[in-house]
Design a protein around this motif. Sequence first.
Motif, PDB file in Angstrom:
ATOM      1  N   GLN A  27       0.815  -1.212   0.000  1.00 36.64           N
ATOM      2  CA  GLN A  27       0.000   0.000   0.000  1.00 36.64           C
ATOM      3  C   GLN A  27       0.853   1.268   0.000  1.00 36.64           C
ATOM      4  O   GLN A  27       0.686   2.159   0.845  1.00 36.64           O
ATOM      5  CB  GLN A  27      -0.977   0.017   1.188  1.00 36.64           C
ATOM      6  CG  GLN A  27      -2.084  -1.010   1.107  1.00 36.64           C
ATOM      7  CD  GLN A  27      -1.587  -2.419   1.408  1.00 36.64           C
ATOM      8  OE1 GLN A  27      -0.905  -2.643   2.399  1.00 36.64           O
ATOM      9  NE2 GLN A  27      -1.942  -3.365   0.553  1.00 36.64           N
ATOM     10  N   GLY A  28       1.793   1.340  -0.929  1.00 37.52           N
ATOM     11  CA  GLY A  28       2.583   2.543  -1.097  1.00 37.52           C
ATOM     12  C   GLY A  28       3.657   2.757  -0.062  1.00 37.52           C
ATOM     13  O   GLY A  28       4.252   3.833   0.023  1.00 37.52           O
ATOM     14  N   GLY A  29       3.917   1.749   0.780  1.00 40.19           N
ATOM     15  CA  GLY A  29       4.991   1.864   1.747  1.00 40.19           C
ATOM     16  C   GLY A  29       4.568   2.333   3.117  1.00 40.19           C
ATOM     17  O   GLY A  29       5.427   2.576   3.980  1.00 40.19           O
ATOM     18  N   ASN A  30       3.281   2.470   3.361  1.00 39.57           N
ATOM     19  CA  ASN A  30       2.824   2.885   4.685  1.00 39.57           C
ATOM     20  C   ASN A  30       2.807   1.716   5.658  1.00 39.57           C
ATOM     21  O   ASN A  30       2.433   0.598   5.301  1.00 39.57           O
ATOM     22  CB  ASN A  30       1.430   3.506   4.611  1.00 39.57           C
ATOM     23  CG  ASN A  30       1.499   5.001   4.383  1.00 39.57           C
ATOM     24  OD1 ASN A  30       2.497   5.514   3.912  1.00 39.57           O
ATOM     25  ND2 ASN A  30       0.435   5.698   4.717  1.00 39.57           N
ATOM     26  N   LEU A  31       3.168   1.976   6.900  1.00 37.86           N
ATOM     27  CA  LEU A  31       3.241   0.914   7.899  1.00 37.86           C
ATOM     28  C   LEU A  31       1.891   0.254   8.113  1.00 37.86           C
ATOM     29  O   LEU A  31       1.792  -0.968   8.201  1.00 37.86           O
ATOM     30  CB  LEU A  31       3.768   1.472   9.223  1.00 37.86           C
ATOM     31  CG  LEU A  31       3.860   0.477  10.386  1.00 37.86           C
ATOM     32  CD1 LEU A  31       4.781  -0.691  10.023  1.00 37.86           C
ATOM     33  CD2 LEU A  31       4.356   1.180  11.648  1.00 37.86           C
ATOM     34  N   PHE A  32       0.823   1.038   8.192  1.00 41.02           N
ATOM     35  CA  PHE A  32      -0.517   0.495   8.363  1.00 41.02           C
ATOM     36  C   PHE A  32      -1.391   0.921   7.182  1.00 41.02           C
ATOM     37  O   PHE A  32      -2.458   1.526   7.346  1.00 41.02           O
ATOM     38  CB  PHE A  32      -1.126   0.945   9.695  1.00 41.02           C
ATOM     39  CG  PHE A  32      -0.370   0.429  10.894  1.00 41.02           C
ATOM     40  CD1 PHE A  32      -0.341  -0.933  11.162  1.00 41.02           C
ATOM     41  CD2 PHE A  32       0.313   1.281  11.734  1.00 41.02           C
ATOM     42  CE1 PHE A  32       0.369  -1.429  12.252  1.00 41.02           C
ATOM     43  CE2 PHE A  32       1.013   0.803  12.830  1.00 41.02           C
ATOM     44  CZ  PHE A  32       1.040  -0.549  13.096  1.00 41.02           C
ATOM     45  N   GLY A  33      -0.920   0.593   5.977  1.00 43.22           N
ATOM     46  CA  GLY A  33      -1.603   1.008   4.764  1.00 43.22           C
ATOM     47  C   GLY A  33      -2.886   0.265   4.479  1.00 43.22           C
ATOM     48  O   GLY A  33      -3.716   0.735   3.703  1.00 43.22           O
ATOM     49  N   ARG A  34      -3.070  -0.922   5.071  1.00 41.91           N
ATOM     50  CA  ARG A  34      -4.306  -1.658   4.822  1.00 41.91           C
ATOM     51  C   ARG A  34      -5.478  -1.028   5.574  1.00 41.91           C
ATOM     52  O   ARG A  34      -6.521  -0.757   4.994  1.00 41.91           O
ATOM     53  CB  ARG A  34      -4.146  -3.125   5.223  1.00 41.91           C
ATOM     54  CG  ARG A  34      -3.202  -3.922   4.336  1.00 41.91           C
ATOM     55  CD  ARG A  34      -3.243  -5.399   4.689  1.00 41.91           C
ATOM     56  NE  ARG A  34      -4.574  -5.949   4.514  1.00 41.91           N
ATOM     57  CZ  ARG A  34      -5.056  -6.420   3.358  1.00 41.91           C
ATOM     58  NH1 ARG A  34      -4.293  -6.424   2.281  1.00 41.91           N
ATOM     59  NH2 ARG A  34      -6.269  -6.890   3.276  1.00 41.91           N
ATOM     60  N   THR A  35      -5.307  -0.795   6.852  1.00 38.80           N
ATOM     61  CA  THR A  35      -6.347  -0.173   7.670  1.00 38.80           C
ATOM     62  C   THR A  35      -5.702   0.524   8.863  1.00 38.80           C
ATOM     63  O   THR A  35      -4.769  -0.002   9.469  1.00 38.80           O
ATOM     64  CB  THR A  35      -7.361  -1.215   8.203  1.00 38.80           C
ATOM     65  OG1 THR A  35      -7.923  -1.941   7.109  1.00 38.80           O
ATOM     66  CG2 THR A  35      -8.480  -0.544   8.974  1.00 38.80           C
TER      67      THR A  35
END
Length: 403
Positions: free
Chosen positions: A93-101
């Motif tokens: 999800q673009g490199g975000n740590l909690f990109g899923r939710t």
Amino acid sequence: MKYRQTAVLLATGLGFALAGQARAQDTVLLYGLIDEGFLFNANAKSDRQYQLASGNLQGSRFGLRGAHDLGAGWSTIFILENGFNLNNGALGQGGNLFGRTALVGVNGPVGSLTLGRQYELVGEYIGGYTSANAMSQRVGVGQWASAYGAHPGDVDNLDATNRLNNAIKYVSPAFSGFNVAGMYSFGGVAGSVSQNQGWSFAGAYNGGALSAGVAITHVDSPNYAFFGNNPASNTATSANASNMSSPVYSGYASAGSQQILAAGATYVFGKATVSAVYSNVRFNDVGAVGGAGLNPGNLHGAAVFNIGEINATYRVSTPLQLGVAYHYTHAKSPNDVSARYHQLNFAADYGLSKRTDLYAALIYQLARGIDSTDKPAVAAVYAITPSASDHQLAALVGVRHKF
């Protein structure tokens, strides 16, 4: 002396009881899923492609889910969920740590209200009726055809590829099997209330053998607010960047808005489950969003996608499930040319235990007409390298483990 010992024992017991009660009121669950397989693409830009692939039936992930009891049926809730690639350890999800939710909120007798980065309601409520989504509305294994079985480019987001940032969501409790939900995503752009905003509404019925739902989602500047490759922001990552890579719709990156309307239903016949889904997707005001490279075809107007799917699964035995699906996509561009995509999904899933299963899937797509890039449409099975011709075959075997 006996009275003193009795008092100490009572106090100790009361302390343990209160501690146990506190633990019962506060729950935090660490959970996750690892999905890994071997993928064969028979036509990746005219070449054969062999690779290990992570997150096939479901995206590999780990997360934290918790609740704190507030009394009177109310609780605070939170979810922090990370996505990752098992093959190289990269964040999804673009490199975000909690990109899923990433959300926090309250839940109670009148429903739940949550704030943060969340699934929009078309993918959440209707995606589960497709063969390529594992949302809770569906009966059975869910997402048995793998992500590659999604509709071309996941243009209708029924595989829940895209989320909404800066979102507030309300979900009602169920009344006689019915419930409704609504959400709004703030654009977060200084000086504008509406730029990059999004909204979504859904309703569903779950009653024994039958479940059904309908949902609508609208997103302004979808190239940035929906497909944007930087989930940390709802603003453009680059004034000239197109985040819509699939040739199925990449020519519409300059659209002013995207609207998705979808409906689906499932019915269980003993060991068999049959589902049907319809979606209508509109990229409105193509050409409205500026930026070099966003509108290479100099298109203006609306692009419209109509998609239908029917699928069925059969429980051969307790561990073994078989599935087959067909979906058809008709895409009409603003310059009045059209593309058509036919796709067949076949799959088998074998449960080794409640937490581990083996799977195999076969995906075939055939394309006709002119696509969004104003070129002859090429087969573009979702999430893999597109074909150089009008047909594409993908085969997959793998293992999924939940913890």
